[in-house]
Design an enzyme around this catalytic site. Sequence first.
Site: not given
Ligand SMILES: NC(=O)c1ccc[n+]([C@@H]2O[C@H](COP(=O)([O-])OP(=O)(O)OC[C@H]3O[C@@H](n4cnc5c(N)ncnc54)[C@H](OP(=O)(O)O)[C@@H]3O)[C@@H](O)[C@H]2O)c1
Length: 263
Positions: A152, A165
Amino acid sequence: MIEDLFSMAGKICVVTGGSSGLGSYMAQGFLEAGAARVYITARSEEKLKAKAAELSSIAAGDCIALPGDLSTLEGVNALAATLCDKEPHIDVLINNAGLGLGSPIATMKAEDWDRTMDINTRSPLFLTQALLAPLKARATVDDPSRVVFISSVAASGVFPNVLAYSSSKKILEHLTPQLALALTDDFIRVNAIAPGRFYSEMTRGAWQDPEAESFKAELERIPAHRYGDMEDMAGVAIMLCSRAGAYFSGEVLNLDGGFRLRH
Ligand SMILES: NC(=O)c1ccc[n+]([C@@H]2O[C@H](COP(=O)([O-])OP(=O)(O)OC[C@H]3O[C@@H](n4cnc5c(N)ncnc54)[C@H](OP(=O)(O)O)[C@@H]3O)[C@@H](O)[C@H]2O)c1
């Protein structure tokens, strides 16, 4: 040549956290680029199965749901055991599942620090370790396997109230070249993508009202003047995991529309 360079034809891929957001964007991209099978994992079984059915319907390859909790080592090992039973070789592992908790230092709980580190840092490392055999199985000098960590922009800037985080993502970025070197003779390339602001469940609170002044102000601060979307994420993931990105090793690719330039 261009089509071959970015083709994922026949590849076996695993995307953790594939039921929504960035993970689902990468899973979709791999399938549209020709992947044979893309395994997606998450805790919520219903949502995961619905996403797998949706993605299976858009391309020739299969999207397969493997529900489980990756915040525990038992969950990591159970997923790895299931995958090793199903697939003698794996070409691509995307360690994407993550958690973004925030709180001021004064009220921060030790449990939240641990939860963040467990899913954001420990699980990607130990899932990679548990899948080394299938990742090595068909990897060659010309067609290496790929491991990608999802970091991130929070890893490289200083932001309020995201101590756990941002620290967890910094560790991932430090791990990336260390692991890349450790696995280089096995022909496994390890890289990371550091996204800026993307549409996902994690950021829903910020973008769900597109007319909100706070959202408009945020878009103004991002040099690209927009959030990242499916194509931004899928494009870079396909590049890294196809022939096109086979010479990247130990890199962190900032995919943030210039976000870090102003933070
Ligand atoms: N969106 C952004 O702007 C952004 C920016 C920088 C980095 N990121 C990174 O991108 C990655 C994905 O995030 P996202 O933004 O796409 O969020 P998201 O839409 O909330 O997706 C998170 C995914 O991870 C799964 N997950 C969460 N906890 C888990 C666990 N304990 N075991 C197995 N699966 C789990 C969730 O499903 P369940 O809840 O059903 O388990 C979901 O499929 C993360 O690592 C985040 O830090 C996102």
